[in-house]
Structures are given as structure tokens and as C-alpha cells.
Design an enzyme around this catalytic site. Structure first.
Site, mmCIF file in Angstrom:
data_model
loop_
_atom_site.group_PDB
_atom_site.id
_atom_site.type_symbol
_atom_site.label_atom_id
_atom_site.label_comp_id
_atom_site.label_asym_id
_atom_site.label_seq_id
_atom_site.Cartn_x
_atom_site.Cartn_y
_atom_site.Cartn_z
ATOM 1 N N HIS A 29 0.856 -1.195 0.000
ATOM 2 C CA HIS A 29 0.000 0.000 0.000
ATOM 3 C C HIS A 29 0.888 1.239 0.000
ATOM 4 O O HIS A 29 1.701 1.428 0.902
ATOM 5 C CB HIS A 29 -0.864 -0.053 1.263
ATOM 6 C CG HIS A 29 -1.857 1.032 1.443
ATOM 7 N ND1 HIS A 29 -3.135 0.978 0.934
ATOM 8 C CD2 HIS A 29 -1.783 2.208 2.113
ATOM 9 C CE1 HIS A 29 -3.806 2.065 1.297
ATOM 10 N NE2 HIS A 29 -3.002 2.838 2.007
ATOM 11 N N ASP A 31 1.021 5.188 0.375
ATOM 12 C CA ASP A 31 0.265 6.358 0.836
ATOM 13 C C ASP A 31 0.868 7.604 0.214
ATOM 14 O O ASP A 31 1.961 8.030 0.600
ATOM 15 C CB ASP A 31 0.318 6.441 2.366
ATOM 16 C CG ASP A 31 -0.608 5.428 3.008
ATOM 17 O OD1 ASP A 31 -1.810 5.461 2.695
ATOM 18 O OD2 ASP A 31 -0.131 4.612 3.820
ATOM 19 N N HIS A 62 -2.905 4.645 -2.663
ATOM 20 C CA HIS A 62 -3.912 5.451 -1.958
ATOM 21 C C HIS A 62 -3.501 6.916 -2.071
ATOM 22 O O HIS A 62 -2.564 7.360 -1.413
ATOM 23 C CB HIS A 62 -3.958 4.985 -0.489
ATOM 24 C CG HIS A 62 -4.857 5.785 0.394
ATOM 25 N ND1 HIS A 62 -4.790 5.728 1.777
ATOM 26 C CD2 HIS A 62 -5.871 6.638 0.104
ATOM 27 C CE1 HIS A 62 -5.718 6.528 2.295
ATOM 28 N NE2 HIS A 62 -6.372 7.096 1.308
ATOM 29 N N ASP A 168 -8.668 1.103 6.323
ATOM 30 C CA ASP A 168 -7.301 1.611 6.434
ATOM 31 C C ASP A 168 -7.117 2.478 7.670
ATOM 32 O O ASP A 168 -7.762 3.508 7.811
ATOM 33 C CB ASP A 168 -7.007 2.432 5.159
ATOM 34 C CG ASP A 168 -5.582 2.969 5.103
ATOM 35 O OD1 ASP A 168 -4.761 2.635 5.975
ATOM 36 O OD2 ASP A 168 -5.306 3.732 4.151
ATOM 37 N N GLY A 187 -0.235 -0.859 8.583
ATOM 38 C CA GLY A 187 1.087 -0.238 8.523
ATOM 39 C C GLY A 187 1.924 -0.610 9.709
ATOM 40 O O GLY A 187 2.619 -1.631 9.710
#
Ligand code: DX5
Ligand code: ZN
Length: 204
Positions: A29, A31, A62, A168, A187
Site C-alpha cells: 500500500h 500512501d 492510496h 485503512d 502499517g
């Protein structure tokens, strides 16, 4: 359930990606923050290119940015699996239209205080809803408990439509048990440990 590992809180992103490459994580993922939609700034175009090139995992991007189209235009040839942007930005229809010309799955993210009814007009056009369980901007925050109600309500809204649900923020091996969704973004619970695979096993 699938797990998507956020590397936001790691000091050495390249090292973190290499470590994740050696696990059975489902997605990495990214960010991406522009310092405007959220006050934090993370991942330049060059960094996104570099990080994408060194992973063999599916990329779950994202975009916490005011202008997702800028990133779309400047990141041609990057093989994202999911391209998620926020429903709180301007021109959502236009962004969806542009994304439909790509092979990316189209994700729409929603902040904890945004009315879920705003999602209704886009349900025919998107592949995924990313439900934020913290205010976007930083890793390592506490999971907002009201997220469970929001998941339930969004599930009722999408009914049998073919839309993936992703959550998330603030997820760990304990609250994940209560999340009935397709993908959980995790995370710090993974990256604060030296043994990523052990943390992923705990989550799974
Ligand atoms: C927050 C980000 C999340 C976050 C997840 O703005 O979208 O992806 O980094 O990290 P943890 O699991 O530490 O909350
Ligand atoms: Zn995220």
C-alpha cells in the site's frame, strides 16, 4: 481477507519493500500525500516510480491528494493494481472517467466524518471503497470504533454490487478479527516489527 501493507511509517522504504517482497503479503500500500489534501507530504512521482520498480507484489495506491489526475498523467506505465483517491476532492466524475481508460481498479476512499450517502452516486462506476478508520495523514493512529457501524451501513448500501471493501488505519491483530471486509491495510503493526512475516501470520 487480504492484507495490504503500508510502508508509510518506515524509515527506509526500499528496505521495507525488499522485506515485504519476501513475505506472502497480498499488496503493498503506497500512501501518497500532497501536503494540501493532508498536511503531510509523502512519495514524490520519482519515489513512486522507484518503489514500484522494485516490488513483485500488487500495488495498492492510496492518493490523499487534491489532484489525482496530475499523478495519473505523470505515472503512465506504472502497473498499479488499485488506484484509490478521495471522494472529498473536486471533480470526482471526471477522475473516474479518466481512470476508466486505464486497467486499474478504481477505488474511492472516504474519511471518517464524511457522510456515506455521498458514495451512492458512484456505485456503478467503482471497484472498491476504502473506508478510513483514522483521519488520513499519519500512520500509527488509533482505530476509530465507529468504523464498524460505517462498514455495516456501507455493506447495506452496496448490497450485491461487485464492490470490494477495504479498511485503512489503526488495524492490528486484535481489531482485525471484527473486520468483515475484503482487504485490510496495515502499517505500523507490521513495520514496527523486525519480523514482518510473523506479524502477517498473526493478522491472517
Ligand atoms: C493513513 C494512511 C494509512 C496508514 C496505515 O493516512 O492512509 O495507510 O499509514 O498505517 P497504520 O496501520 O499504522 O495506521
Ligand atoms: Zn492508506
Amino acid at each position: 481477507m487480504q492484507i495490504s501493507a503500508s510502508i508509510l511509517s518506515t524509515e527506509n522504504k526500499i528496505e521495507a519493500i525488499n522485506k515485504l517482497n519476501n513475505t506472502n503479503i497480498d499488496y503493498i500500500h503506497f500512501d501518497i500525500m500532497d501536503g494540501s489534501f493532508v498536511e503531510n507530504k509523502a512519495f514524490s512521482i520519482e519515489e513512486i516510480r522507484k518503489y514500484s520498480s522494485i516490488t513483485n507484489k500488487k500495488i495498492d495506491a492510496h492518493f490523499m491528494v487534491e489532484n489525482p489526475i496530475y499523478f495519473l498523467n505523470n505515472l503512465k506505465n506504472i502497473d498499479f493494481d488499485i488506484f484509490t483517491f478521495h471522494i472529498e476532492v473536486d471533480n470526482v466524475d471526471e477522475i473516474i472517467k479518466k481512470l476508466k481508460k486505464t486497467n486499474y481498479k478504481i477505488g474511492l476512499a472516504i474519511k471518517p466524518n464524511t457522510n456515506i450517502n455521498t458514495l451512492k452516486s458512484y456505485l456503478e462506476d467503482i471497484d472498491l471503497i476504502l473506508i478510513m478508520s483514522v483521519e488520513p495523514g499519519y500512520g500509527g493512529q488509533k482505530f476509530i470504533e465507529n468504523t464498524y457501524n460505517r462498514i455495516k451501513e456501507i455493506k447495506e448500501m452496496i448490497k450485491d454490487k461487485n464492490i470490494l471493501l477495504e479498511v485503512d488505519g489503526g488495524i492490528n491483530n486484535s481489531n482485525i478479527k471484527l473486520l468483515d471486509v475484503d482487504i485490510s491495510v496495515v502499517g505500523s503493526y507490521i513495520t514496527n516489527s523486525n519480523n514482518y512475516q510473523m506479524q502477517i501470520n498473526n493478522l491472517k
